[in-house]
Scaffold this motif. Structure first.
Motif, PDB file in Angstrom:
ATOM      1  N   ILE A  47      -7.386  -2.346   4.045  1.00  0.00           N
ATOM      2  CA  ILE A  47      -7.962  -3.475   3.320  1.00  0.00           C
ATOM      3  C   ILE A  47      -6.946  -3.959   2.280  1.00  0.00           C
ATOM      4  N   PRO A  48      -7.031  -5.249   1.906  1.00  0.00           N
ATOM      5  CA  PRO A  48      -6.188  -5.726   0.806  1.00  0.00           C
ATOM      6  C   PRO A  48      -6.623  -5.054  -0.494  1.00  0.00           C
ATOM      7  N   ARG A  73     -15.781 -10.566 -11.974  1.00  0.00           N
ATOM      8  CA  ARG A  73     -15.459 -11.993 -12.101  1.00  0.00           C
ATOM      9  C   ARG A  73     -13.964 -12.104 -12.364  1.00  0.00           C
ATOM     10  N   LEU A  74     -13.262 -12.834 -11.518  1.00  0.00           N
ATOM     11  CA  LEU A  74     -11.809 -12.925 -11.610  1.00  0.00           C
ATOM     12  C   LEU A  74     -11.335 -14.366 -11.479  1.00  0.00           C
ATOM     13  N   GLN A  75     -10.240 -14.683 -12.163  1.00  0.00           N
ATOM     14  CA  GLN A  75      -9.567 -15.949 -11.877  1.00  0.00           C
ATOM     15  C   GLN A  75      -8.348 -15.626 -11.024  1.00  0.00           C
ATOM     16  N   ILE A  76      -8.124 -16.444 -10.030  1.00  0.00           N
ATOM     17  CA  ILE A  76      -7.090 -16.186  -9.027  1.00  0.00           C
ATOM     18  C   ILE A  76      -6.030 -17.281  -9.128  1.00  0.00           C
ATOM     19  N   PHE A  77      -4.784 -16.869  -9.339  1.00  0.00           N
ATOM     20  CA  PHE A  77      -3.718 -17.873  -9.416  1.00  0.00           C
ATOM     21  C   PHE A  77      -2.453 -17.461  -8.676  1.00  0.00           C
ATOM     22  N   GLU A  78      -2.236 -16.149  -8.474  1.00  0.00           N
ATOM     23  CA  GLU A  78      -1.045 -15.738  -7.746  1.00  0.00           C
ATOM     24  C   GLU A  78      -1.234 -16.046  -6.259  1.00  0.00           C
ATOM     25  N   PRO A  79      -0.202 -16.593  -5.610  1.00  0.00           N
ATOM     26  CA  PRO A  79      -0.327 -16.944  -4.183  1.00  0.00           C
ATOM     27  C   PRO A  79      -0.796 -15.796  -3.301  1.00  0.00           C
ATOM     28  N   ARG A  80      -0.351 -14.559  -3.569  1.00  0.00           N
ATOM     29  CA  ARG A  80      -0.763 -13.426  -2.719  1.00  0.00           C
ATOM     30  C   ARG A  80      -2.265 -13.182  -2.809  1.00  0.00           C
ATOM     31  N   TYR A  81      -2.851 -13.429  -3.997  1.00  0.00           N
ATOM     32  CA  TYR A  81      -4.290 -13.206  -4.134  1.00  0.00           C
ATOM     33  C   TYR A  81      -5.092 -14.409  -3.636  1.00  0.00           C
ATOM     34  N   ILE A  82      -4.494 -15.589  -3.695  1.00  0.00           N
ATOM     35  CA  ILE A  82      -5.135 -16.749  -3.060  1.00  0.00           C
ATOM     36  C   ILE A  82      -5.215 -16.503  -1.548  1.00  0.00           C
ATOM     37  N   LYS A  92      -2.931   5.709   1.705  1.00  0.00           N
ATOM     38  CA  LYS A  92      -1.541   5.237   1.633  1.00  0.00           C
ATOM     39  C   LYS A  92      -1.550   3.735   1.472  1.00  0.00           C
ATOM     40  N   THR A  93      -0.428   3.198   1.059  1.00  0.00           N
ATOM     41  CA  THR A  93      -0.327   1.754   0.822  1.00  0.00           C
ATOM     42  C   THR A  93       0.861   1.161   1.572  1.00  0.00           C
ATOM     43  N   SER A  94       0.784  -0.145   1.717  1.00  0.00           N
ATOM     44  CA  SER A  94       1.862  -0.910   2.328  1.00  0.00           C
ATOM     45  C   SER A  94       1.895  -2.264   1.620  1.00  0.00           C
ATOM     46  N   VAL A  95       3.051  -2.896   1.600  1.00  0.00           N
ATOM     47  CA  VAL A  95       3.177  -4.196   0.940  1.00  0.00           C
ATOM     48  C   VAL A  95       3.533  -5.246   1.980  1.00  0.00           C
ATOM     49  N   ARG A  96       2.746  -6.315   2.036  1.00  0.00           N
ATOM     50  CA  ARG A  96       3.015  -7.413   2.968  1.00  0.00           C
ATOM     51  C   ARG A  96       4.185  -8.258   2.452  1.00  0.00           C
ATOM     52  N   ASP A  97       4.680  -9.136   3.312  1.00  0.00           N
ATOM     53  CA  ASP A  97       5.807 -10.009   2.948  1.00  0.00           C
ATOM     54  C   ASP A  97       5.498 -10.869   1.724  1.00  0.00           C
ATOM     55  N   GLY A 115       3.849  -9.969  -0.823  1.00  0.00           N
ATOM     56  CA  GLY A 115       3.688  -9.135  -2.015  1.00  0.00           C
ATOM     57  C   GLY A 115       2.310  -8.515  -2.171  1.00  0.00           C
ATOM     58  N   LEU A 116       1.384  -8.848  -1.275  1.00  0.00           N
ATOM     59  CA  LEU A 116       0.034  -8.288  -1.363  1.00  0.00           C
ATOM     60  C   LEU A 116       0.050  -6.832  -0.901  1.00  0.00           C
ATOM     61  N   VAL A 117      -0.487  -5.964  -1.740  1.00  0.00           N
ATOM     62  CA  VAL A 117      -0.575  -4.552  -1.392  1.00  0.00           C
ATOM     63  C   VAL A 117      -1.838  -4.329  -0.565  1.00  0.00           C
ATOM     64  N   THR A 118      -1.698  -3.597   0.523  1.00  0.00           N
ATOM     65  CA  THR A 118      -2.858  -3.205   1.326  1.00  0.00           C
ATOM     66  C   THR A 118      -2.927  -1.691   1.323  1.00  0.00           C
ATOM     67  N   GLY A 119      -4.117  -1.177   1.591  1.00  0.00           N
ATOM     68  CA  GLY A 119      -4.279   0.262   1.572  1.00  0.00           C
ATOM     69  C   GLY A 119      -5.060   0.771   2.759  1.00  0.00           C
TER      70      GLY A 119
END
Length: 196
Positions: free
Chosen positions: A6-7, A22-31, A95-100, A102-106
């Motif tokens: 999952i992300p 409740r979150l505000q989203i502005f980084e492209p990876r989280y969008i 364990k984790t991995s990082v997508r191109d 920058g989004l970390v998935t686990g």
């Protein structure tokens, strides 16, 4: 059994099952993450950042977190995307991995759902404290039903997220697998809160 990936959204917060986020989203990876979760009706994982020193591996996070599902959207005063999410199930991060982007998935293992245990009268003071807190913040819990006040797990989780505890204390409470163990821990934390 196949791995479940999952992300992840590392945050300076501890999310509990059924808790609001409740979150505000502005980084492209989280969008991108929000777009993916919305289109697939899937969850993302929230893990506590315990060391946000930037390094090549990213932030250090706890190994236990909570999945979250987006339930609504809003626009912030600055025109940013906002989301409202709800905590669902606890998990252990394997364990984790990082997508191109920058989004970390686990890769995660879901932890067992806590047993439904009635609130022991010995913890009645905690129920009273929560009742007062709910009167002030009830709008954060639109599905609140008074019968939940007799559920030891629900009472413990709500108190853990609403009381002004240190983040590491909240994490300890999240990692408790037994509702009464969480309530006992909360009872130990109360004297320190009264001195604040």
């Amino acid at each position: 059994m196949s791995e479940e990936w999952i992300p992840l959204f590392p945050l300076k917060t501890v999310l509990f099952p059924d808790g609001p986020l409740r979150l505000q989203i502005f980084e492209p990876r989280y969008i991108d993450m929000v777009r993916e979760c919305t289109s697939q009706d899937s969850e993302f994982g929230v893990v506590l950042v315990v060391d946000d020193e930037s390094n090549e591996e990213g932030s250090t996070t706890t190994r236990v977190g909570t999945t979250a599902r987006i339930v609504d959207f809003f626009t912030t005063d600055k025109g940013l995307l906002g989301i409202e999410a709800r905590g669902e199930s606890k998990f252990e991060l394997l364990k984790t991995s990082v997508r191109d982007n920058g989004l970390v998935t686990g890769s995660i293992k879901r932890l067992p759902v806590e047993p439904g245990v009635p609130l022991d009268p010995a913890f009645g003071v905690l129920g009273t404290i929560l009742q007062r807190l709910m009167e002030q913040a009830g709008d954060q819990y639109p599905d609140f039903d008074a019968q939940l006040m007799d559920d030891a797990s629900w009472v413990g989780c709500r108190l853990a997220e609403m009381l002004p505890l240190e983040l590491i204390q909240k994490q300890v409470l999240l990692e408790c697998q037994e509702p009464e163990s969480r309530l006992e821990q909360l009872t130990r934390f109360l004297p320190d809160l009264q001195q604040q």
